[in-house]
Design a protein around this motif. Sequence first.
Motif, PDB file in Angstrom:
ATOM      1  N   GLU B  42     -95.908   1.389  60.759  1.00  0.00           N
ATOM      2  CA  GLU B  42     -96.381   0.548  61.863  1.00  0.00           C
ATOM      3  C   GLU B  42     -95.212  -0.064  62.642  1.00  0.00           C
ATOM      4  N   GLY B  43     -95.549  -0.710  63.753  1.00  0.00           N
ATOM      5  CA  GLY B  43     -94.552  -1.462  64.495  1.00  0.00           C
ATOM      6  C   GLY B  43     -94.360  -2.849  63.905  1.00  0.00           C
ATOM      7  N   LEU B  44     -93.506  -3.642  64.529  1.00  0.00           N
ATOM      8  CA  LEU B  44     -93.283  -5.012  64.062  1.00  0.00           C
ATOM      9  C   LEU B  44     -94.428  -5.896  64.539  1.00  0.00           C
ATOM     10  N   GLN B  45     -94.780  -6.872  63.723  1.00  0.00           N
ATOM     11  CA  GLN B  45     -95.758  -7.860  64.148  1.00  0.00           C
ATOM     12  C   GLN B  45     -95.270  -9.235  63.728  1.00  0.00           C
ATOM     13  N   LEU B  46     -95.629 -10.221  64.530  1.00  0.00           N
ATOM     14  CA  LEU B  46     -95.175 -11.570  64.253  1.00  0.00           C
ATOM     15  C   LEU B  46     -95.806 -12.082  62.964  1.00  0.00           C
ATOM     16  N   LEU B  47     -94.986 -12.642  62.094  1.00  0.00           N
ATOM     17  CA  LEU B  47     -95.481 -13.254  60.865  1.00  0.00           C
ATOM     18  C   LEU B  47     -95.601 -14.768  61.047  1.00  0.00           C
ATOM     19  N   LEU B  48     -94.521 -15.387  61.542  1.00  0.00           N
ATOM     20  CA  LEU B  48     -94.548 -16.813  61.812  1.00  0.00           C
ATOM     21  C   LEU B  48     -93.416 -17.171  62.753  1.00  0.00           C
ATOM     22  N   LYS B  49     -93.498 -18.384  63.309  1.00  0.00           N
ATOM     23  CA  LYS B  49     -92.473 -18.804  64.259  1.00  0.00           C
ATOM     24  C   LYS B  49     -92.292 -20.319  64.210  1.00  0.00           C
ATOM     25  N   ALA B  50     -91.155 -20.761  64.741  1.00  0.00           N
ATOM     26  CA  ALA B  50     -90.884 -22.189  64.902  1.00  0.00           C
ATOM     27  C   ALA B  50     -90.068 -22.352  66.168  1.00  0.00           C
ATOM     28  N   THR B  51     -90.447 -23.309  66.991  1.00  0.00           N
ATOM     29  CA  THR B  51     -89.818 -23.415  68.305  1.00  0.00           C
ATOM     30  C   THR B  51     -88.841 -24.567  68.431  1.00  0.00           C
ATOM     31  N   LYS B  52     -88.804 -25.482  67.448  1.00  0.00           N
ATOM     32  CA  LYS B  52     -87.826 -26.551  67.530  1.00  0.00           C
ATOM     33  C   LYS B  52     -87.419 -26.995  66.132  1.00  0.00           C
ATOM     34  N   ALA B  53     -86.331 -27.734  66.079  1.00  0.00           N
ATOM     35  CA  ALA B  53     -85.772 -28.176  64.799  1.00  0.00           C
ATOM     36  C   ALA B  53     -86.809 -28.929  63.972  1.00  0.00           C
ATOM     37  N   ASP B  54     -86.801 -28.629  62.682  1.00  0.00           N
ATOM     38  CA  ASP B  54     -87.673 -29.235  61.663  1.00  0.00           C
ATOM     39  C   ASP B  54     -89.112 -28.724  61.710  1.00  0.00           C
ATOM     40  N   ASP B  55     -89.428 -27.868  62.666  1.00  0.00           N
ATOM     41  CA  ASP B  55     -90.753 -27.240  62.668  1.00  0.00           C
ATOM     42  C   ASP B  55     -90.867 -26.320  61.462  1.00  0.00           C
ATOM     43  N   LYS B  56     -92.061 -26.236  60.910  1.00  0.00           N
ATOM     44  CA  LYS B  56     -92.334 -25.281  59.845  1.00  0.00           C
ATOM     45  C   LYS B  56     -93.357 -24.290  60.351  1.00  0.00           C
ATOM     46  N   GLY B  57     -93.007 -23.005  60.295  1.00  0.00           N
ATOM     47  CA  GLY B  57     -93.963 -21.962  60.612  1.00  0.00           C
ATOM     48  C   GLY B  57     -94.606 -21.482  59.322  1.00  0.00           C
ATOM     49  N   SER B  58     -95.892 -21.139  59.384  1.00  0.00           N
ATOM     50  CA  SER B  58     -96.553 -20.646  58.176  1.00  0.00           C
ATOM     51  C   SER B  58     -97.664 -19.682  58.539  1.00  0.00           C
ATOM     52  N   ASN B  59     -97.885 -18.713  57.659  1.00  0.00           N
ATOM     53  CA  ASN B  59     -98.924 -17.718  57.878  1.00  0.00           C
ATOM     54  C   ASN B  59     -99.040 -16.873  56.616  1.00  0.00           C
ATOM     55  N   LYS B  60    -100.243 -16.586  56.184  1.00  0.00           N
ATOM     56  CA  LYS B  60    -100.522 -15.700  55.038  1.00  0.00           C
ATOM     57  C   LYS B  60     -99.764 -16.126  53.783  1.00  0.00           C
ATOM     58  N   GLY B  61     -99.532 -17.414  53.607  1.00  0.00           N
ATOM     59  CA  GLY B  61     -98.830 -17.911  52.430  1.00  0.00           C
ATOM     60  C   GLY B  61     -97.319 -17.928  52.584  1.00  0.00           C
ATOM     61  N   PHE B  62     -96.799 -17.374  53.669  1.00  0.00           N
ATOM     62  CA  PHE B  62     -95.364 -17.409  53.955  1.00  0.00           C
ATOM     63  C   PHE B  62     -95.038 -18.676  54.740  1.00  0.00           C
ATOM     64  N   GLU B  63     -93.830 -19.197  54.513  1.00  0.00           N
ATOM     65  CA  GLU B  63     -93.371 -20.374  55.240  1.00  0.00           C
ATOM     66  C   GLU B  63     -91.891 -20.233  55.579  1.00  0.00           C
TER      67      GLU B  63
END
Lengths: 117, 111
Positions: B42-63
């Motif tokens: 497959e191609g790449l797909q976004l798992l999680l993101k953070a746009t500024k300092a100290d933000d926590k991205g999370s999805n599907k149990g990943f952080e």
Amino acid sequence: ETGVTQTPRHLVMGMTNKKSLKCEQHLGHNAMYWYKQSAKKPLELMFVYSLEERVENNSVPSRFSPECPNSSHLFLHLHTLQPEDSALYLCASSQEGGGGGHTGELFFGEGSRLTVL
Amino acid sequence: GNSVTQMEGPVTLSEEAFLTINCTYTATGYPSLFWYVQYPGEGLQLLLKATKADDKGSNKGFEATYRKETTSFHLEKGSVQVSDSAVYFCALTTNAGKSTFGDGTTLTVKP
């Protein structure tokens, strides 16, 4: 389903053939990209189109020729390729610019697996 | 220029093990940070993101937490599954819209 569709998914071509890869995005984005992904190598950015204008061309050989007829479609025309051009070619789109909706996120298609014999 | 350095793979874990994939970056300004995942074929797909300092991205149990002081964005998951086997890419995008990817880390989870 990411909203970016690439065709064909698989392509085998000889070194003297001419073929094209097609990408279509249904996300209303204003920027589109071609990346090359080879085994054991980092992802390589090939071309960037923003508002249908090519804004980046990373020293890609002239045997690769991109075309962006409108903001939803992107093509990669291939001619006289070499075996080392065999790779997965990924198309991506994003929404650039200020205002709402710019997150920097890229939306990728599933890729076109190219084999050059 | 901008750069992203991520932990070399491959990484092989048993099911339910704890996962960490390290990622550090170099960039001017305040980029947005991303983890993308690529499943086989497959191609790449976004798992999680953070746009500024100290933000926590999370999805599907990943952080992952955006740490400006250490310029890091390490990916973690408490208990991996066989279905998490994939290639993971750390990436940044600058305010000018330019993206830079790490080399990718291949994760294999064994039952």
